[in-house]
Design a protein around this motif. Sequence first.
Motif, PDB file in Angstrom:
ATOM      1  N   GLN A  28       0.836  -1.207   0.000  1.00  0.00           N
ATOM      2  CA  GLN A  28       0.000   0.000   0.000  1.00  0.00           C
ATOM      3  C   GLN A  28       0.870   1.257   0.000  1.00  0.00           C
ATOM      4  N   ALA A  35       2.563   1.631  -3.337  1.00  0.00           N
ATOM      5  CA  ALA A  35       1.567   2.077  -4.328  1.00  0.00           C
ATOM      6  C   ALA A  35       1.311   3.581  -4.177  1.00  0.00           C
ATOM      7  N   ASN A  36       1.188   4.022  -2.941  1.00  0.00           N
ATOM      8  CA  ASN A  36       0.953   5.464  -2.691  1.00  0.00           C
ATOM      9  C   ASN A  36       2.136   6.302  -3.156  1.00  0.00           C
ATOM     10  N   MET A  86       0.425   4.604  -8.019  1.00  0.00           N
ATOM     11  CA  MET A  86      -0.369   3.609  -8.761  1.00  0.00           C
ATOM     12  C   MET A  86      -1.360   2.948  -7.804  1.00  0.00           C
ATOM     13  N   THR A  87      -2.320   2.259  -8.392  1.00  0.00           N
ATOM     14  CA  THR A  87      -3.333   1.636  -7.541  1.00  0.00           C
ATOM     15  C   THR A  87      -2.796   0.340  -6.944  1.00  0.00           C
ATOM     16  N   GLN A  88      -3.393  -0.037  -5.833  1.00  0.00           N
ATOM     17  CA  GLN A  88      -3.025  -1.298  -5.169  1.00  0.00           C
ATOM     18  C   GLN A  88      -3.297  -2.479  -6.116  1.00  0.00           C
ATOM     19  N   ALA A  89      -4.375  -2.356  -6.881  1.00  0.00           N
ATOM     20  CA  ALA A  89      -4.753  -3.433  -7.818  1.00  0.00           C
ATOM     21  C   ALA A  89      -3.670  -3.638  -8.880  1.00  0.00           C
ATOM     22  N   ASN A  90      -3.158  -2.531  -9.419  1.00  0.00           N
ATOM     23  CA  ASN A  90      -2.107  -2.636 -10.433  1.00  0.00           C
ATOM     24  C   ASN A  90      -0.820  -3.198  -9.848  1.00  0.00           C
ATOM     25  N   THR A 109       7.057   3.574 -14.702  1.00  0.00           N
ATOM     26  CA  THR A 109       6.667   2.806 -13.501  1.00  0.00           C
ATOM     27  C   THR A 109       7.918   2.189 -12.866  1.00  0.00           C
TER      28      THR A 109
END
Lengths: 147, 69
Positions: free
Chosen positions: B19, B22-23, B27-31, B47
């Motif tokens: 998490q 990602a923050n 990017m999103t947690q899902a990605n 990325t």
Amino acid sequence: MNSELSAKFTFWCNRLIALIVVALIFFFPSLMNWFEEVRPLGEQKITAIIIGFYLCVPVVLYALWCIDRLVTNVLKKDIFVEQNVRYIRRLRWCCAGVSLICVPIAFFYMPLIFMVVIMAFLALVISLVKNVMAAAVEIREENEFTI
Amino acid sequence: MAIVVNLDVMLAKRKMTSQELANRVGMTQANLSILKTGKARAVRMSTMDAICRELDCQPGDLFEYVKEE
């Protein structure tokens, strides 16, 4: 907006056609009897056409069901998905099926040869659309899984 | 696939949660989960740059080629 209207139009037209096909299941012999009175074709041809119709009905209804699912997915904005490719593939086989069913019937009633050719050509076109759709699904997945 | 993603290992080494990464990377947690589970088809240079910057590592630390039997 315009494409959504078009999809909704296709959706309702498809259901209307399905309704007509279902109604024809009950009335097709009477319709052919009336046709025979208007334009005599002979007992053999009429019987061949009726048999051909009843052989085609399940395939046509299945094709209409596939279109219904396809349009429903389009309305839900689930366009480039594997499920739609499957529906289009089944639609192609339905067209090829109707074309094949009409081949022996065309021996009794020659004008049906047009149906054979048109449905075979339609199967080819749908096959092409299926290939395009499959490629689009692959591109979408590739894009979606690019992090 | 023959490419193994070692993002979990790097996260553990840096004592960072998914998490948090990602923050930080934006990017999103899902990605990030897609990347961690090896489901990703491709990784953008931007990325990769962000992940390497935040984890202070090299791209080679995140990916490993394992010969398939």
